[in-house]
Design an enzyme around this catalytic site. Structure first.
Site, PDB file in Angstrom:
ATOM      1  N   SER A 102       0.848  -1.189   0.000  1.00 52.61           N
ATOM      2  CA  SER A 102       0.000   0.000   0.000  1.00 52.61           C
ATOM      3  C   SER A 102       0.893   1.251   0.000  1.00 52.61           C
ATOM      4  O   SER A 102       1.705   1.433  -0.899  1.00 52.61           O
ATOM      5  CB  SER A 102      -0.949  -0.043   1.195  1.00 52.61           C
ATOM      6  OG  SER A 102      -1.986   0.908   1.057  1.00 52.61           O
ATOM      7  N   LYS A 154     -21.426  17.358   8.286  1.00 53.09           N
ATOM      8  CA  LYS A 154     -20.329  17.369   9.261  1.00 53.09           C
ATOM      9  C   LYS A 154     -20.257  16.095  10.089  1.00 53.09           C
ATOM     10  O   LYS A 154     -19.267  15.842  10.766  1.00 53.09           O
ATOM     11  CB  LYS A 154     -20.459  18.580  10.194  1.00 53.09           C
ATOM     12  CG  LYS A 154     -20.099  19.902   9.546  1.00 53.09           C
ATOM     13  CD  LYS A 154     -18.649  19.943   9.103  1.00 53.09           C
ATOM     14  CE  LYS A 154     -17.699  19.986  10.283  1.00 53.09           C
ATOM     15  NZ  LYS A 154     -16.285  20.090   9.847  1.00 53.09           N
TER      16      LYS A 154
END
Length: 285
Positions: A102, A154
């Site tokens: 990764s 949010k």
């Protein structure tokens, strides 16, 4: 002064053996807390700059051992390495230890050549986000959670609220963008040697031996063997480390000493350690 006069000494008394600076890039990328530094541009910059500034060195060797982490920090480290290599006209040799997966593999892409152990783990070219949901737990223990926001998104993927399909799709769209950036980097750096394999960009990972066959890495070899083969039997690797600061911690990182901050740091450190351990375990390490 002594160094400038060395060239006038008889050859047997000169110290002309090539020295290859070595920088270790180890650990989860972007991980860490007040008591523990993770691998990031901030922690890697000083040793990298010092290594590339060694004018007589024909190359810089990087030892990579990382299960991944932050895609942003991974790319920033990659870019700093390539910028320094170009500015100082140095070859970059990357040596993978246990794993370069990764984000760890993204950093390894900075090498002009990548060497591995037959049992190293490489690849995992993908993007992952993981978390936990606590909606049932807070119901059982009778907790009434109150959240107030300005902006309806949010609280996207708030672990204390039920998942919203629209939010999941949005997160996946962000992951696809990051994945495309990663794929473009691999193709740019390794495109001329990559095998035509449909699994290359699926997040799958392989041993170093198979990685050579797939073109993800160049060859099997260890640091000392390759350096002596390239630069002669007298060539020596020299480890370049970041300077140590307060409490032996790497310089460039602050440590909270207030009692409250220190206690918070212990909690953060525990969570960070668990998360990092899980990343290593994914590759059987």
């Amino acid at each position: 002064m002594i160094s400038s006069l060395r060239r006038f000494l008889p050859k047997p008394f000169r110290n002309d053996k090539p020295v290859i600076p070595v920088v270790r890039l180890h650990g989860a990328i972007g991980g860490g807390g007040p008591l523990k530094s993770g691998l990031s541009l901030a922690t890697a910059s000083i040793p990298l700059e010092k290594a590339f500034s060694m004018k007589k060195a024909p190359a810089v060797a990087l030892v990579v051992n990382s299960p991944g982490g932050s895609p942003v920090q991974s790319r920033l480290i990659f870019k700093r390495i390539r910028d320094l290599a170009k500015e100082n006209e140095k070859d970059v040799l990357v040596f993978v230890e246990d794993v370069a997966a990764s984000g760890g593999y993204m950093i390894a892409l900075a090498g002009d050549e990548i060497f591995v152990d037959p049992s190293s783990i490489v690849g995992s070219i993908g993007v992952v986000a993981a978390g936990f949901g606590f909606t049932e737990m807070i119901k059982k223990i009778g907790v009434d959670r109150r959240v107030y926001t300005a902006g309806e998104k949010k609280v996207t993927l708030d672990p204390f609220q039920p998942e919203v399909p629209e939010d999941i799709e949005y997160i996946k769209s962000l992951q696809l963008e990051i994945h495309e950036t990663f794929i473009d980097m691999v193709k740019s750096r390794r495109g001329d040697v990559l095998a035509d394999d449909p699994d290359l960009f699926t997040g799958k990972f392989w041993t170093g031996r198979t990685g050579v066959q797939l073109g993800l890495v160049d060859a099997i070899g260890d640091l000392r063997e390759v350096i002596k083969d390239r630069y002669g039997d007298k060539a020596e690797p020299k480890l370049i480390s970041a300077p140590r600061g307060l409490f032996g911690r790497k310089a460039g990182l602050g440590v909270g000493l207030a009692k409250g901050r220190l206690l918070d740091g212990v909690g953060e450190e525990l969570i960070s350690s668990v998360e990092e351990r899980a990343m290593w375990m994914r590759y059987g390490l």
